[in-house]
Scaffold this motif. Sequence first.
Motif, short mmCIF file in Angstrom:
data_model
loop_
_atom_site.label_atom_id
_atom_site.label_comp_id
_atom_site.label_asym_id
_atom_site.label_seq_id
_atom_site.Cartn_x
_atom_site.Cartn_y
_atom_site.Cartn_z
N ARG A 95 0.83 -1.21 0.00
CA ARG A 95 0.00 0.00 0.00
C ARG A 95 0.86 1.26 0.00
NH1 ARG A 95 -2.60 -0.20 4.69
NH2 ARG A 95 -1.59 1.62 5.56
N LEU A 96 1.95 1.25 0.78
CA LEU A 96 2.85 2.40 0.81
C LEU A 96 3.47 2.65 -0.57
CD1 LEU A 96 4.75 1.81 4.18
CD2 LEU A 96 3.21 3.71 3.66
N VAL A 97 3.96 1.59 -1.20
CA VAL A 97 4.58 1.72 -2.52
C VAL A 97 3.54 2.21 -3.53
CG1 VAL A 97 5.62 0.45 -4.44
CG2 VAL A 97 6.39 0.02 -2.09
N ASP A 98 2.37 1.59 -3.55
CA ASP A 98 1.33 1.98 -4.51
C ASP A 98 0.91 3.43 -4.31
OD1 ASP A 98 1.41 -0.58 -5.56
OD2 ASP A 98 -0.46 -1.23 -4.60
N ASP A 99 0.69 3.83 -3.06
CA ASP A 99 0.28 5.21 -2.77
C ASP A 99 1.38 6.20 -3.17
OD1 ASP A 99 -2.08 4.19 -1.79
OD2 ASP A 99 -1.67 4.69 0.31
N TYR A 100 2.64 5.88 -2.85
CA TYR A 100 3.74 6.78 -3.18
C TYR A 100 3.86 6.93 -4.70
CZ TYR A 100 8.23 8.98 -3.67
OH TYR A 100 9.22 9.86 -4.04
N GLU A 101 3.82 5.82 -5.42
CA GLU A 101 3.94 5.88 -6.88
C GLU A 101 2.78 6.66 -7.50
OE1 GLU A 101 4.40 1.73 -7.80
OE2 GLU A 101 6.58 1.88 -7.71
N ALA A 102 1.57 6.47 -7.01
CA ALA A 102 0.42 7.19 -7.54
C ALA A 102 0.56 8.69 -7.30
CB ALA A 102 -0.87 6.66 -6.91
N SER A 155 4.13 16.62 -3.03
CA SER A 155 3.10 17.01 -2.06
C SER A 155 3.53 16.57 -0.65
CB SER A 155 1.77 16.34 -2.42
OG SER A 155 1.87 14.93 -2.29
N ALA A 156 2.87 17.16 0.33
CA ALA A 156 3.17 16.81 1.73
C ALA A 156 2.91 15.32 1.96
CB ALA A 156 2.34 17.66 2.68
N ARG A 157 1.87 14.79 1.37
CA ARG A 157 1.54 13.36 1.53
C ARG A 157 2.63 12.50 0.91
NH1 ARG A 157 0.10 9.19 4.24
NH2 ARG A 157 -1.08 7.64 3.11
N ALA A 158 3.14 12.90 -0.26
CA ALA A 158 4.21 12.14 -0.91
C ALA A 158 5.47 12.17 -0.04
CB ALA A 158 4.51 12.68 -2.30
N ARG A 159 5.77 13.29 0.57
CA ARG A 159 6.93 13.37 1.48
C ARG A 159 6.72 12.48 2.69
NH1 ARG A 159 6.45 18.91 0.24
NH2 ARG A 159 5.53 19.28 2.28
N ASP A 160 5.51 12.45 3.23
CA ASP A 160 5.21 11.58 4.37
C ASP A 160 5.36 10.11 3.99
OD1 ASP A 160 4.64 13.79 5.95
OD2 ASP A 160 2.45 13.55 5.81
N LEU A 161 4.86 9.74 2.83
CA LEU A 161 4.99 8.36 2.37
C LEU A 161 6.45 7.99 2.13
CD1 LEU A 161 1.96 8.23 -0.07
CD2 LEU A 161 2.25 6.81 1.98
N TYR A 183 9.05 9.23 3.66
CA TYR A 183 9.65 9.06 4.99
C TYR A 183 9.27 7.69 5.58
CZ TYR A 183 10.44 9.57 9.98
OH TYR A 183 10.84 9.36 11.28
N THR A 184 8.01 7.33 5.48
CA THR A 184 7.54 6.06 6.04
C THR A 184 8.18 4.88 5.31
OG1 THR A 184 5.46 7.12 6.66
CG2 THR A 184 5.49 4.71 6.63
N LEU A 185 8.32 4.98 3.99
CA LEU A 185 8.99 3.93 3.24
C LEU A 185 10.44 3.78 3.69
CD1 LEU A 185 7.56 4.50 -0.32
CD2 LEU A 185 7.61 2.31 0.87
N CYS A 186 11.12 4.90 3.89
CA CYS A 186 12.52 4.86 4.34
C CYS A 186 12.63 4.21 5.72
CB CYS A 186 13.13 6.26 4.34
SG CYS A 186 13.46 6.91 2.69
N VAL A 187 11.78 4.61 6.63
CA VAL A 187 11.81 4.03 7.98
C VAL A 187 11.48 2.54 7.91
CG1 VAL A 187 10.66 4.03 10.23
CG2 VAL A 187 11.32 6.19 9.17
N SER A 188 10.49 2.19 7.11
CA SER A 188 10.05 0.80 7.02
C SER A 188 11.11 -0.12 6.42
CB SER A 188 8.78 0.70 6.16
OG SER A 188 7.74 1.42 6.76
N THR A 189 11.95 0.43 5.55
CA THR A 189 12.96 -0.39 4.87
C THR A 189 14.37 -0.18 5.41
OG1 THR A 189 13.21 1.28 3.14
CG2 THR A 189 11.63 -0.51 2.73
N GLY A 190 14.53 0.72 6.37
CA GLY A 190 15.85 0.97 6.95
C GLY A 190 16.79 1.68 6.00
#
Length: 73
Positions: free
Chosen positions: A11-18, A32-38, A40-47
């Motif tokens: 879901r994170l990958v799909d939302d970020y790519e969209a 967008s702010a949402r893309a920046r948030d996603l 960040y979350t992807l980076c944290v999730s994958t280390g």
Amino acid sequence: MLRPDPAVLRRLVDDYEALSAADGALGSAEPSARARDLAYTLCVSTGTRDVRQALDAARRWLAATPRPASMAE
């Protein structure tokens, strides 16, 4: 290292790519702010520290994880 749930990661990958595609289609120089948030979350999730590296890692993990029967088509 702990890995996020594949459904959440997908879901994170799909939302970020969209959002990235939408931002690009609008000609936005800044994500967008949402893309920046996603990102960040992807980076944290994958280390990782870079969204490109995070997406690469997420795609590798997802490729190694079979999709549940309800999602596979």
